[in-house]
Design a protein around this motif. Structure first.
Motif, mmCIF file in Angstrom:
data_model
loop_
_atom_site.group_PDB
_atom_site.id
_atom_site.type_symbol
_atom_site.label_atom_id
_atom_site.label_comp_id
_atom_site.label_asym_id
_atom_site.label_seq_id
_atom_site.Cartn_x
_atom_site.Cartn_y
_atom_site.Cartn_z
ATOM 1 N N PHE A 37 0.857 -1.171 0.000
ATOM 2 C CA PHE A 37 0.000 0.000 0.000
ATOM 3 C C PHE A 37 0.903 1.234 0.000
ATOM 4 O O PHE A 37 2.088 1.148 0.328
ATOM 5 C CB PHE A 37 -0.890 0.009 1.252
ATOM 6 C CG PHE A 37 -1.788 -1.185 1.353
ATOM 7 C CD1 PHE A 37 -1.314 -2.413 1.800
ATOM 8 C CD2 PHE A 37 -3.126 -1.090 1.008
ATOM 9 C CE1 PHE A 37 -2.131 -3.523 1.882
ATOM 10 C CE2 PHE A 37 -3.969 -2.196 1.101
ATOM 11 C CZ PHE A 37 -3.470 -3.403 1.535
ATOM 12 N N ARG A 38 0.339 2.370 -0.356
ATOM 13 C CA ARG A 38 1.128 3.595 -0.302
ATOM 14 C C ARG A 38 0.242 4.755 0.106
ATOM 15 O O ARG A 38 -0.972 4.747 -0.112
ATOM 16 C CB ARG A 38 1.793 3.883 -1.648
ATOM 17 C CG ARG A 38 0.838 4.255 -2.781
ATOM 18 C CD ARG A 38 1.610 4.397 -4.084
ATOM 19 N NE ARG A 38 0.732 4.776 -5.192
ATOM 20 C CZ ARG A 38 1.128 4.835 -6.461
ATOM 21 N NH1 ARG A 38 2.400 4.548 -6.788
ATOM 22 N NH2 ARG A 38 0.288 5.198 -7.401
ATOM 23 N N GLN A 39 0.891 5.746 0.690
ATOM 24 C CA GLN A 39 0.190 6.959 1.068
ATOM 25 C C GLN A 39 1.058 8.147 0.703
ATOM 26 O O GLN A 39 2.165 8.302 1.235
ATOM 27 C CB GLN A 39 -0.155 6.980 2.560
ATOM 28 C CG GLN A 39 -1.016 8.160 2.957
ATOM 29 C CD GLN A 39 -1.644 8.000 4.327
ATOM 30 O OE1 GLN A 39 -1.179 7.205 5.150
ATOM 31 N NE2 GLN A 39 -2.715 8.739 4.585
ATOM 32 N N ALA A 40 0.547 8.946 -0.216
ATOM 33 C CA ALA A 40 1.243 10.155 -0.631
ATOM 34 C C ALA A 40 0.840 11.310 0.289
ATOM 35 O O ALA A 40 -0.231 11.270 0.907
ATOM 36 C CB ALA A 40 0.893 10.486 -2.077
ATOM 37 N N PRO A 41 1.669 12.325 0.385
ATOM 38 C CA PRO A 41 1.330 13.469 1.246
ATOM 39 C C PRO A 41 -0.028 14.061 0.886
ATOM 40 O O PRO A 41 -0.313 14.343 -0.281
ATOM 41 C CB PRO A 41 2.461 14.455 0.958
ATOM 42 C CG PRO A 41 3.595 13.613 0.521
ATOM 43 C CD PRO A 41 2.984 12.475 -0.242
ATOM 44 N N GLY A 42 -0.883 14.216 1.887
ATOM 45 C CA GLY A 42 -2.182 14.817 1.677
ATOM 46 C C GLY A 42 -3.209 13.922 1.014
ATOM 47 O O GLY A 42 -4.308 14.384 0.680
ATOM 48 N N LYS A 43 -2.855 12.661 0.818
ATOM 49 C CA LYS A 43 -3.787 11.742 0.149
ATOM 50 C C LYS A 43 -4.086 10.539 1.034
ATOM 51 O O LYS A 43 -3.354 10.239 1.978
ATOM 52 C CB LYS A 43 -3.205 11.275 -1.182
ATOM 53 C CG LYS A 43 -3.053 12.381 -2.215
ATOM 54 C CD LYS A 43 -2.646 11.821 -3.557
ATOM 55 C CE LYS A 43 -2.563 12.911 -4.619
ATOM 56 N NZ LYS A 43 -2.191 12.361 -5.946
ATOM 57 N N GLU A 44 -5.152 9.844 0.694
ATOM 58 C CA GLU A 44 -5.502 8.644 1.431
ATOM 59 C C GLU A 44 -4.599 7.492 1.010
ATOM 60 O O GLU A 44 -4.076 7.459 -0.094
ATOM 61 C CB GLU A 44 -6.973 8.275 1.181
ATOM 62 C CG GLU A 44 -7.956 9.279 1.766
ATOM 63 C CD GLU A 44 -9.389 8.782 1.666
ATOM 64 O OE1 GLU A 44 -10.284 9.466 2.200
ATOM 65 O OE2 GLU A 44 -9.616 7.727 1.066
ATOM 66 N N ARG A 45 -4.454 6.544 1.915
ATOM 67 C CA ARG A 45 -3.677 5.354 1.598
ATOM 68 C C ARG A 45 -4.402 4.547 0.530
ATOM 69 O O ARG A 45 -5.631 4.436 0.550
ATOM 70 C CB ARG A 45 -3.486 4.515 2.854
ATOM 71 C CG ARG A 45 -2.566 3.332 2.686
ATOM 72 C CD ARG A 45 -2.251 2.732 4.046
ATOM 73 N NE ARG A 45 -3.456 2.316 4.730
ATOM 74 C CZ ARG A 45 -3.526 2.127 6.054
ATOM 75 N NH1 ARG A 45 -2.447 2.330 6.804
ATOM 76 N NH2 ARG A 45 -4.656 1.750 6.611
ATOM 77 N N GLU A 46 -3.642 3.989 -0.399
ATOM 78 C CA GLU A 46 -4.240 3.196 -1.469
ATOM 79 C C GLU A 46 -3.487 1.883 -1.632
ATOM 80 O O GLU A 46 -2.288 1.795 -1.350
ATOM 81 C CB GLU A 46 -4.216 3.972 -2.790
ATOM 82 C CG GLU A 46 -2.835 4.305 -3.290
ATOM 83 C CD GLU A 46 -2.854 4.964 -4.669
ATOM 84 O OE1 GLU A 46 -3.894 4.938 -5.339
ATOM 85 O OE2 GLU A 46 -1.799 5.489 -5.067
ATOM 86 N N ALA A 47 -4.203 0.900 -2.096
ATOM 87 C CA ALA A 47 -3.585 -0.390 -2.381
ATOM 88 C C ALA A 47 -2.834 -0.307 -3.692
ATOM 89 O O ALA A 47 -3.307 0.303 -4.660
ATOM 90 C CB ALA A 47 -4.644 -1.475 -2.445
ATOM 91 N N VAL A 48 -1.664 -0.890 -3.728
ATOM 92 C CA VAL A 48 -0.817 -0.860 -4.917
ATOM 93 C C VAL A 48 -0.744 -2.226 -5.581
ATOM 94 O O VAL A 48 -0.926 -2.339 -6.786
ATOM 95 C CB VAL A 48 0.607 -0.383 -4.541
ATOM 96 C CG1 VAL A 48 1.542 -0.475 -5.741
ATOM 97 C CG2 VAL A 48 0.567 1.031 -3.994
ATOM 98 N N ALA A 49 -0.487 -3.247 -4.784
ATOM 99 C CA ALA A 49 -0.320 -4.584 -5.346
ATOM 100 C C ALA A 49 -0.617 -5.618 -4.270
ATOM 101 O O ALA A 49 -0.526 -5.338 -3.069
ATOM 102 C CB ALA A 49 1.090 -4.776 -5.892
#
Length: 122
Positions: A37-49
Motif C-alpha cells: 500500500f502507499r500513502q502520498a502526502p495529503g492523500k488517502e492510503r491506497e492499495a498498490v499490489a
C-alpha cells in the motif's frame, strides 16, 4: 506476533527503478496474501499490489510498471517498481494477511510495517 519491516525506499529519478522488500519476522507469516500500500502526502492510503498464492493484482495506476513477488524461504515479499513517476512518491507499506478483496477494497491486514519512503524527483 508478526513484525513486518519494509526497506528499499529512496530518492530516484523519474523513469528509474527501485525494489522494495518486506520481511516478516516473529511468528511465521502464513503463506497468505500480502499487499503493498502507499500513502502520498495529503492523500488517502491506497492499495498498490497484492499477492496471494500464485495470484497477483495491481492498481490500474501501476499495472505494467510494478511487479510483486515473494520468496517464502526468506519470508519476504518484494515490489519491483520501474518507470517511476513523480506521482509514485509516497510512503510504501506492506500489510497482511489480506482476507478479502471486495470492489477494490482490501480487508484483513492485521499486521502493518512502518513504511519506507519513496521519492521520485529529478
Amino acid at each position: 506476533e508478526v513484525q513486518l519491516v519494509e526497506s528499499g525506499g529512496e530518492l530516484v529519478q523519474p523513469g528509474g527503478s527501485l525494489t522494495l522488500s518486506c520481511v516478516a519476522s516473529g511468528d511465521p507469516l502464513p503463506k497468505s496474501s500480502i499487499g503493498w500500500f502507499r500513502q502520498a502526502p495529503g492523500k488517502e492510503r491506497e492499495a498498490v499490489a497484492y499477492i496471494g498464492g500464485s495470484t497477483t493484482r495491481y492498481a490500474d495506476s501501476v499495472k505494467g510498471r510494478f511487479t510483486i513477488s515473494r520468496d517464502n524461504a526468506k519470508n519476504t515479499v518484494y515490489l519491483r517498481m520501474s518507470g517511476l513517476k513523480p506521482e509514485d512518491t509516497a510512503v510504501y507499506y506492506c500489510a497482511g494477511p489480506i482476507t478479502a478483496i471486495i470492489a477494490d477494497t482490501y480487508f484483513g491486514m492485521k499486521y502493518w510495517g512502518k513504511g519506507t519512503h519513496v521519492t521520485v524527483a529529478s
